[in-house]
Each structure stands twice: as structure tokens, then as C-alpha cells.
Design a protein around this motif. Sequence first.
Motif, mmCIF file in Angstrom:
data_model
loop_
_atom_site.group_PDB
_atom_site.id
_atom_site.type_symbol
_atom_site.label_atom_id
_atom_site.label_comp_id
_atom_site.label_asym_id
_atom_site.label_seq_id
_atom_site.Cartn_x
_atom_site.Cartn_y
_atom_site.Cartn_z
ATOM 1 N N TYR A 180 54.047 76.357 33.464
ATOM 2 C CA TYR A 180 54.519 75.726 32.230
ATOM 3 C C TYR A 180 55.119 76.761 31.292
ATOM 4 C CZ TYR A 180 51.979 71.601 33.692
ATOM 5 O OH TYR A 180 51.540 70.518 34.390
ATOM 6 N N THR A 215 61.658 81.648 29.939
ATOM 7 C CA THR A 215 61.439 81.120 31.282
ATOM 8 C C THR A 215 62.514 80.074 31.555
ATOM 9 O OG1 THR A 215 59.926 79.515 30.331
ATOM 10 C CG2 THR A 215 58.935 81.441 31.375
ATOM 11 N N VAL A 216 62.760 79.832 32.826
ATOM 12 C CA VAL A 216 63.772 78.849 33.199
ATOM 13 C C VAL A 216 63.112 77.747 34.023
ATOM 14 C CG1 VAL A 216 65.924 78.485 34.457
ATOM 15 C CG2 VAL A 216 65.556 80.602 33.212
ATOM 16 N N ASP A 217 63.486 76.504 33.731
ATOM 17 C CA ASP A 217 63.066 75.377 34.562
ATOM 18 C C ASP A 217 61.566 75.149 34.589
ATOM 19 O OD1 ASP A 217 65.342 74.229 35.256
ATOM 20 O OD2 ASP A 217 65.503 75.051 37.277
ATOM 21 N N ARG A 218 60.919 75.351 33.464
ATOM 22 C CA ARG A 218 59.486 75.053 33.422
ATOM 23 C C ARG A 218 59.237 74.040 32.316
ATOM 24 N NH1 ARG A 218 56.597 80.883 33.833
ATOM 25 N NH2 ARG A 218 57.358 81.491 35.869
ATOM 26 N N PRO A 219 58.479 72.989 32.578
ATOM 27 C CA PRO A 219 58.252 71.978 31.544
ATOM 28 C C PRO A 219 57.259 72.470 30.492
ATOM 29 C CG PRO A 219 57.028 71.432 33.514
ATOM 30 C CD PRO A 219 57.824 72.656 33.848
ATOM 31 N N ALA A 253 54.226 70.144 38.485
ATOM 32 C CA ALA A 253 54.732 71.382 37.903
ATOM 33 C C ALA A 253 53.785 72.519 38.256
ATOM 34 C CB ALA A 253 54.858 71.240 36.400
ATOM 35 N N SER A 269 53.245 67.661 33.355
ATOM 36 C CA SER A 269 53.912 66.714 34.252
ATOM 37 C C SER A 269 53.387 66.962 35.656
ATOM 38 C CB SER A 269 55.423 66.902 34.195
ATOM 39 O OG SER A 269 55.743 68.199 34.660
#
Lengths: 511, 120
Positions: free
Chosen positions: B64, B50-54, B61, B58
Motif C-alpha cells: 500500500y 511509489t507507483v501503482d499502489r492503492p 493488493a 483493496s
Amino acid sequence: MSSWIVAPIILPAMAAALLLLLRRSPNLQRQVSLAATALLCLSSIRVFMLAIEGDVLSYRLGDWPAPFGIVLVLDRLSATMVLLSGVLSSAVMLHAIRGWDEKGHHFHPLFQFQLMGINGAFLTGDVFNLFVFFEVMLIASYGLLLHGGGPRRLGAGFQYVAINLLGSTLFLFAVGIIYGVTGTLNMADLAGKVSQVAAGDAALLRTGALLLFLVFALKAALVPLHWWLPTAYAAAPAPVAALFAIMTKVGAYAIIRVFTLVFGAEGGAAAFIAAPWILPAALTTLAIGAIGVLASRVLVDLVCFAVVWSMGSLLVAVSLFDARSLTAALYYTLHSTLIGGALFLLSDLIACRRGRWRDDLEPSPVMANAAILGGLFFLAAIAMSGLPPLSGFIGKLMILDATRGSDSAGWIWSVVLATSLLVIIGFSRAGTMLFWKSEAVAGTLAPPAPARVASLAPAAVLILGTALLSLGAGPVTRHLEATAQQLVTPRSYMDAVLGGLAEAQRATEVR
Amino acid sequence: MEVLIASAIGVLSAAGIYLILRQRSFPVIIGMTFLSYAVNVFLFAMGRLTVDRPPIISSGAAAYADPLPQALVLTAIVISFGMTALIVVLALRGYLETGSDRVDEGIPKLPEPAEERLTS
């Protein structure tokens, strides 16, 4: 009272840290280490008493609820193995403090870390945590194997470390695949989830399960993954080799645990996936081990191959995965660990009494304490090769009896019995060479080795252990039957770990 | 991205296995390192790419990334790093003491010095 479960892991961990602080005073270090091992033995007895009450107990580390946090699980199997390691390590420690521990640095801390890893591997209920405890155990064993140094140990050590690093990498691949398709690594949770894996992922799951089997088989020295064992164990210092007698059993334990609980009868696409591979490999292990016993020219090599051979007998019984054969396999595990340790200690005692002949199987002048040592070797050889009346015979009888109804009973019986004969020949030749032919050799050993009878005590204790195992075969077998029963009905294990969650899962399955 | 990651893991493992089968200790160690890199990337990919997921909670969001494989990878990196250091030292000591860096030679049964054996 379930916080006792963590004691067999915490005690050696704290002892190891304390021992590192005491490294400037070897005498105190020795006493503390001995006391810690004795305490560990006592706490493993306590844990064993908890387990034989019949319930499966779990301990949540950090009090995180089960599938998310790591759990330690105590059932009859893990308690039995922890007790076995407590007994073996006490005897080995008694042998080590007679001089071996001074031959290099940090023997005692490494010894305690090794015990921590072994007990952790027996108690953990999480596959990744199993990997971590395997690593703790292995890292300590690398240090112990090299204890005392010398080119021979370095050569053997490199091969040992390399093969185990490869094994760890495979373990991680297996863990990754299993996590990828099931989304959990908790063994009890996995046991519920492997049967629900989507049909498209079934091949991946089977790959993961077999990779895991490969790693455990490497630890258990199953042919063709056994070649590291004779080199490594023969090069290791004697007390370390004796302690390593339980490391192969960690592999066997992991096979029994994972392939009854997770990939057992309810394993879905991967049910009993290891069974067809274990039997042929175990029969080959028996053959290779027995041939190695015959071919050995040095006593310690002979003992190494006898250990490989005994792993073969053990895994033959495991391969059927039913209650009776598991009982036999567990009895044989207890027996072969004790007697393997005793034989490594004996070969060291013989080697240090024979001057330049050491433990080569050639006639030398008569060694000191030849009568008592010969008697002990005779008893140990009887037990290892499976002659009545000692525990090897009972174990073998149970294995033969349990496999009677199997389709491949003919193969099992003929290979087990034929290789037993080879091992008997190997041991009797070794004993004749060491003790009887020596009578005819003139001269004395120069310089005469000091011969204190007390140094034989640890080996004698382990042999006494196998004698007790045969005398108490009735109660021991009843306990092991209950253990095997617990293994083939994993429901109680899952309930103990997951609590209400398992009930809820079952309810949704019913609906 | 999937093709890139998958082929990277494949190439690393293949190179690692080839090198592990060599007969001198240095290529074997490099092979081990390649294989442990491969397994690290593999474990990481098992949490799905996945891209750009914490990975940790947080505010704000929407979705995740799976944090568990990241924790597993950290453990695996620490262990494999330590083990690589150990095996390098072992190989060096072995080379200095035996004068050979071949891993496939039989272990010589060298006569051990007298004080090597326990005298009890």
C-alpha cells in the motif's frame, strides 16, 4: 466525564452556525452571541475544574485509538489557557456589543469561529490538527481585522494575510518533514519516537523542529518576526485587537507545548533545539518593544509595542525550559493577556471621547469621564509596566528570580530592568499628555461625546482580573507550579493519550 | 523520479520566494501560489514515492501507499485555495480604494470618517 473537553470547541462552532442563520435580526444575533460567549466561559470553568484534579485527560474524536485518530488533550496548561480565553472573550464581547459589531457584516459568527480556533489550538494533541485550528483562528481573524472596512484596514489586512499565509506554508513544510522522518503526527506518539530517529535523518528532524519554531515565533511576534503586529493590531477594530491579545499567546503556548513535550529533554537529536534561539531573540524583542513604546505618537501604537515588549519578557522565561521559569512564564502569560486586552479597550474608549484628536498623544480639551478613565489608565499602565502592587510586578519578579541561576542572568536582568524603565517613561508620558496636559487646553470638544460610565465596565473588569491575579498570587502560583511540573515530566501526558501503548513501548525500550 | 520531484519542488519554492519578495501585490500572490504548490508536492512526497499502489484497503493488493500524506495534502489544498481567493479579493479592494498596489508602502494613517469610531 472527559467528553466535556470538546465543549469549548463545539459550543462556538454551533453558535457560529446559528448566528449565520440569524443575520437578518441583529438584536437577536447580539443576544445569542453574548449568551454563547457566557456559556463558553462557564464550560471553560468546568473544563478547568476537571483539569485541576491532576490527571491528564484525553478525548478521542470519532473514538479512533490514539496514534491513528485525532485526540484532544486536557492538562493543566491547556485548561488554564482555555479559561483565560473564556474570560477575555466575555469582556471583549461586552465591549463589542456597545456598537462595534454593527460596523460591518458577520461580526458575531467570525468572533465565535475565532474562539473555536483558539480553543482548538489549546486543546488539540495532534500537530496537523494544530495547523488546522491555527487556520480556523487565522481565517476568522482576517475577517475580524477587516471588520468595518476602510483603506487603512485593507492595506494592513493584505500584509497580515500575506505573512500568515507564508507562515502556514512553512508550518506545512515542517509537518511534512517531521512526518517523513517519524511516521506520526500525534504529539504524544512523536514524543516517544523522535529519540529513535535514525542518525541519518537527525539533520532533517532538526530542520523540521526549527521550522516549526519559526512558525510559532511568527505567531508569538518574536523579533525579527514581529513587524506585522503593530500594523495589524493598530488597524484592527478595538475589540478585535483586544481579542488578538490572546493570539500571540497561542504562539507562545505552542512553543511551550511542542518544545517541552516533543523536542524537550527526551528529544534525542533535537533535544532543547529551540532554547539557544529563543533567549537572544526574546531579549531583542524586549529592546525593540520598549523603543517602540517610546517612539509611539498614537496611544494604540504604544499599546501594540507594549504587547510586543511583554511577549519578550514572557519568552525570556520560556527559554530556560525548567519548572520554575515555566511557572513564571505562565503567570506572565495570564497577566499580559488580561492587561493587553484592557489597554486596547481603554485606548478605544479614550479615542471615542476626544473628537478629532482621537488617540493621538497630543493635548486636547478635557474629555468626558476623564477622572475615571484616567484612573483606569493609571492602573493599567502600572500593571503593564510592572510596577508594584499589580500583577506585572509579581510576574516580572518571578521571571527575574527564576533566571537568577542561568548563565546569561546578567544579560537578562539588565535588559528586562532597563526596558521596564523605558516602558514606564513611555506610559507616564502618554498619561500626562492625555489627562494632565489636557487640563490646560481651553475650549470644549465639539461635538461633546456622549459619555456613559457603563461603557468603561469591560475594561474595568479586565483590570480587576489583573488585581485578582495579584491578590490571589499564592494559589495561582501553586496551580502554575503544578502545571509546569506536568510540562517538564511529559510521561503522564503520553500515558493519558496512548494508554497501554505507551507502557508497551517502554517495555520494549527496557528490553 | 526522485530527482524530478525534488527539483520540481526546489524550482517552485525558489520561484515562489523570489516573487513573494517583489513589491507589487500581483507577483506576491503568484509567489504564494507557487509556494503552496511546492508544499503540496512536498507533503505528497513525504509518504514516499511509489507507483501503482492503492492507498486504501483493496483485495489482492500486495503493498500500500501511505494514505495519510494524501489526506494532509487534500486539507492543505482546500485551505490554500480558499486563502488565495481571499487575498486576491483583498488586493483588488485595496487597489481600488487606495489607488496603489504596492505592498511595501507604509500604511497611511488616513483620517477615518466620523461614524467609523464607536460612540458610546
